[in-house]
Design an enzyme around this catalytic site. Structure first.
Site, PDB file in Angstrom:
ATOM      1  N   LYS A 210      26.883  39.698  89.468  1.00 24.52           N
ATOM      2  CA  LYS A 210      28.099  39.603  88.650  1.00 24.52           C
ATOM      3  C   LYS A 210      29.165  38.786  89.381  1.00 24.52           C
ATOM      4  O   LYS A 210      29.752  37.870  88.827  1.00 24.52           O
ATOM      5  CB  LYS A 210      28.602  41.023  88.360  1.00 24.52           C
ATOM      6  CG  LYS A 210      29.840  41.092  87.524  1.00 24.52           C
ATOM      7  CD  LYS A 210      30.191  42.535  87.205  1.00 24.52           C
ATOM      8  CE  LYS A 210      31.601  42.627  86.673  1.00 24.52           C
ATOM      9  NZ  LYS A 210      31.998  43.984  86.315  1.00 24.52           N
ATOM     10  N   GLU A 216      24.299  40.665 100.427  1.00 27.52           N
ATOM     11  CA  GLU A 216      22.833  40.789 100.473  1.00 27.52           C
ATOM     12  C   GLU A 216      22.176  39.789  99.519  1.00 27.52           C
ATOM     13  O   GLU A 216      21.210  39.104  99.866  1.00 27.52           O
ATOM     14  CB  GLU A 216      22.397  42.202 100.060  1.00 27.52           C
ATOM     15  CG  GLU A 216      22.891  43.302 100.957  1.00 27.52           C
ATOM     16  CD  GLU A 216      24.197  43.932 100.453  1.00 27.52           C
ATOM     17  OE1 GLU A 216      25.081  43.191  99.982  1.00 27.52           O
ATOM     18  OE2 GLU A 216      24.312  45.161 100.568  1.00 27.52           O
ATOM     19  N   GLY A 270      28.637  46.610  86.591  1.00 28.47           N
ATOM     20  CA  GLY A 270      27.334  46.280  87.178  1.00 28.47           C
ATOM     21  C   GLY A 270      26.231  47.247  86.769  1.00 28.47           C
ATOM     22  O   GLY A 270      25.138  46.853  86.378  1.00 28.47           O
ATOM     23  N   ARG A 271      26.531  48.556  86.829  1.00 31.48           N
ATOM     24  CA  ARG A 271      25.475  49.540  86.541  1.00 31.48           C
ATOM     25  C   ARG A 271      25.202  49.707  85.057  1.00 31.48           C
ATOM     26  O   ARG A 271      24.343  50.496  84.663  1.00 31.48           O
ATOM     27  CB  ARG A 271      25.816  50.866  87.223  1.00 31.48           C
ATOM     28  CG  ARG A 271      27.229  51.343  86.995  1.00 31.48           C
ATOM     29  CD  ARG A 271      27.630  52.407  88.014  1.00 31.48           C
ATOM     30  NE  ARG A 271      29.005  52.874  87.837  1.00 31.48           N
ATOM     31  CZ  ARG A 271      30.063  52.327  88.422  1.00 31.48           C
ATOM     32  NH1 ARG A 271      29.917  51.275  89.195  1.00 31.48           N
ATOM     33  NH2 ARG A 271      31.270  52.823  88.227  1.00 31.48           N
ATOM     34  N   GLU A 356      27.504  56.354  91.444  1.00 28.73           N
ATOM     35  CA  GLU A 356      28.561  55.350  91.640  1.00 28.73           C
ATOM     36  C   GLU A 356      29.679  55.583  90.619  1.00 28.73           C
ATOM     37  O   GLU A 356      30.839  55.303  90.882  1.00 28.73           O
ATOM     38  CB  GLU A 356      27.990  53.928  91.533  1.00 28.73           C
ATOM     39  CG  GLU A 356      28.853  52.892  92.228  1.00 28.73           C
ATOM     40  CD  GLU A 356      28.182  51.520  92.357  1.00 28.73           C
ATOM     41  OE1 GLU A 356      28.128  50.791  91.362  1.00 28.73           O
ATOM     42  OE2 GLU A 356      27.716  51.179  93.456  1.00 28.73           O
ATOM     43  N   HIS A 387       4.353  67.476  94.482  1.00 31.60           N
ATOM     44  CA  HIS A 387       3.737  67.506  95.810  1.00 31.60           C
ATOM     45  C   HIS A 387       4.706  67.035  96.878  1.00 31.60           C
ATOM     46  O   HIS A 387       4.300  66.691  97.980  1.00 31.60           O
ATOM     47  CB  HIS A 387       2.455  66.666  95.802  1.00 31.60           C
ATOM     48  CG  HIS A 387       1.485  67.162  94.773  1.00 31.60           C
ATOM     49  ND1 HIS A 387       0.612  68.184  95.021  1.00 31.60           N
ATOM     50  CD2 HIS A 387       1.319  66.817  93.476  1.00 31.60           C
ATOM     51  CE1 HIS A 387      -0.094  68.430  93.916  1.00 31.60           C
ATOM     52  NE2 HIS A 387       0.330  67.616  92.968  1.00 31.60           N
ATOM     53  N   LYS A 515      31.410  47.690 103.156  1.00 29.38           N
ATOM     54  CA  LYS A 515      31.207  46.231 103.076  1.00 29.38           C
ATOM     55  C   LYS A 515      32.132  45.530 104.069  1.00 29.38           C
ATOM     56  O   LYS A 515      31.736  44.621 104.778  1.00 29.38           O
ATOM     57  CB  LYS A 515      31.547  45.723 101.665  1.00 29.38           C
ATOM     58  CG  LYS A 515      30.487  45.976 100.626  1.00 29.38           C
ATOM     59  CD  LYS A 515      30.887  45.249  99.345  1.00 29.38           C
ATOM     60  CE  LYS A 515      30.078  45.709  98.157  1.00 29.38           C
ATOM     61  NZ  LYS A 515      30.551  45.193  96.890  1.00 29.38           N
TER      62      LYS A 515
END
Ligand code: F6P
Length: 554
Positions: A210, A216, A270-271, A356, A387, A515
């Site tokens: 965005k 990253e 973003g999400r 978030e 499990h 950040k």
């Protein structure tokens, strides 16, 4: 609504949850064997069963009253009207516009006070994405050396990765038009693992960000651009690059051709962005029809959310169950258990979507919230989860509410396996509810020939307390439409929780500090760099890392 009305509604939840035995569930079934009928709802092909929670008629009424007192539905309408409900970032929240029918007329309010036609820009972007997707699939757009694109790699992180990755995992199959790969982690081992599987001549590279500034993503984009350039030359590499971003200046500076940039706006969080240009990897890998069905499913859930009465409104009910568990009963975590392997990334997507959005401690006015907010979300697909961590849900000290997602009809011919899968999902929820009493354990052990002393020794270990809450979401099939509806259901649940807690569910200031500090530490990790000012632990670790790196170079 006044503060007093709201506080009175919260007090009522505390009172209801404080009743003796308020967390009991079995007793509710004993008192009302028809409880399933009263405590399940159905909409947009999803059945929501919350009868295996301790919510009874009084609690449900109290929760619905709370929703009214907190003004959840007027706030929902403000979101749909394009108001700046993300107040800390002064942004409208219009992911619903992304999946609305053409010309739906959504408008976003801008900080200037003016409004912009959100639907028009969505329609334009969707048309461009469709043209591009079709041209790639038909081989009208090819790579630098004339080969057709067979693979698409999405470089992004957070919302620019988790949503598309989760959907790609769920909908992709061997008949799908392109193979999707996802590169998120700054750890270049991620790229090293993917690279051998890719042919640069046939790989389309989507840089999904965005902001187009995320460290990253940009670091990975530079590595992959370098790999393309090595194989195809600088000009050739450009023909393989696509950007999905709101930041056109930065995409141009990176060398992405303007007609290869698919944009969106800052009223898409973003999400919540998988339905926007950020979803291009879904369209390319699973096909345009699948992508548009996904949007249609989400739209159907939007319409339900916008029009269904509160007591039938699935997202609101799901949110109110969280309120009951977190604020009423003090249960601070939530397991997500999809019994469908195609949904293996669904818990990861919900981790970002919920944590978030809801990991906040102050209200919209900046005051302490004064009550617990977002629970810790975790999960795994069933039966794998059984499990690994289900032991704790059955016998740990604190109950963990669980959402089971079951799919009645699989997309494979192995009916026996599917029955095994479903029987396990149903059994887990039943076991959480029912538990196992001393009498049951004793009878079972005695029947197996165990002596009284051994029974006495093992009895406490083999007891299950039961009365542990779970919610089941049952889908007929998992297809693009039902998946769109399922994801939108959780998005709206998150919205409702934000309104109930009076927090900003659409900002994420909490990720900023890390950040910033990473940016200051980065140069200190270079050889010869002088150390900066840190707490003694961080300083000690930096020094040790540098020693180890220096030793490795000798
Ligand atoms: O983690 C913070 C965050 O801003 C998320 O909200 C977002 O989904 C992610 O980073 C990626 O951001 P971008 O799409 O701008 O690269």
């Amino acid at each position: 609504m006044t503060l007093t009305v709201r506080e009175a509604a919260w007090d009522r939840i505390a009172e209801l949850a404080g009743r003796p035995g308020a967390g009991a569930i079995r007793a509710l079934f004993d008192a009302d064997p028809q409880r399933f009928d009263s405590f399940h709802r159905q909409a947009v092909g999803i059945l929501l069963d919350f009868s295996k929670t301790s919510v009874d008629a009084a609690a449900l009424q109290g929760l619905l009253d709370l929703a009214q007192a907190c003004g959840v539905l007027p706030r929902r309408d403000a979101m749909a009207a394009g108001e700046e409900i993300n107040t800390t970032e002064k942004r409208a929240v219009l992911h619903m516009a992304l999946r609305a029918p053409r010309g739906a007329g959504y408008r976003a309010r801008l900080p200037s006070g003016e409004t912009e036609d959100a639907s028009a820009s969505v329609d334009e972007t969707l048309a461009a994405m469709k043209r591009f997707t079709r041209a790639i699939h038909r081989g009208e757009i090819r790579g630098a050396t004339g080969e057709t694109f067979t693979d698409v790699i999405n470089i992004g992180i957070g919302g620019s990765d988790l949503g598309p990755y989760m959907i790609g995992r769920a909908l992709w199959n061997a008949r799908s038009p392109m193979r999707p790969l996802y590169l998120a982690n700054a750890d270049a081992h991620n790229w090293e693992a993917i690279r051998p599987r890719l042919n640069p001549h046939r790989t389309l590279v989507l840089i999904a960000s965005k902001t187009f500034t995320t460290a990253e993503t940009m670091a990975n984009a530079r590595i992959v651009r370098g790999w393309l350039e090595q194989n195809l030359g600088e000009v050739g590499a450009r023909r393989h690059l696509v950007a999905l971003s709101t930041n056109q200046e930065a995409t141009a500076a990176f060398g992405v051709a303007p007609d290869r940039v698919f944009g969106f706006h800052d009223w898409v969080g973003g999400r919540f962005s998988l339905w926007s240009a950020i979803g291009l990897s879904i369209a390319l890998s699973c096909g345009w029809t699948a992508f548009s069905q996904l949007l249609a499913g989400a739209r159907a859930m939007d319409e339900h959310f916008l029009t269904a009465p509160p007591e039938q409104n699935l997202p609101l009910l799901l949110a109110l169950l969280t309120i009951w568990h977190v604020n009423g009963l003090g249960l601070r975590s939530q397991a997500i258990l999809p019994y469908d392997h195609r949904l293996s990334r669904f818990p990861a997507h919900l981790q970002q979507l919920e944590m978030e959005s809801l990991g906040k401690s102050v209200t919209l006015d900046g005051e302490p919230v004064g009550r617990e907010t977002g629970p810790v979300i975790f999960g795994e697909p069933g039966t794998n989860a059984q499990h690994s961590f289900m032991q704790l849900l059955h016998q740990g000290t604190t109950p963990v509410p669980a959402d089971f997602v079951l799919v009645a009809n699989p997309d494979h011919p192995f009916a026996e396996n599917h029955r095994l899968l479903l029987s396990n999902g149903l059994a887990q929820a039943e076991a959480l509810l029912r538990g196992r009493t001393p009498a049951e354990v004793e009878a079972e052990m005695a029947a197996a020939g165990t002596g009284a002393e051994e029974i006495g020794r093992l009895l406490p270990h083999r007891l299950f307390p039961g009365d542990r809450p779970s919610t089941t979401l049952l889908l007929d099939k998992l297809d693009p439409h039902s998946l769109g509806a399922l994801v939108a259901l959780y998005e709206h649940k998150v919205f409702c929780l934000g309104a109930l807690w009076d927090i900003d569910a659409f900002d994420q200031w909490g990720v900023e500090l890390g950040k910033k500090l990473a940016t200051s530490i980065l140069p200190e990790l270079a050889p010869e760099a002088s150390p900066g000012r840190h707490d003694p632990s961080t300083a000690g670790l930096i020094a040790r890392i540098r020693e180890l790196q220096a030793a490795a170079e000798e």
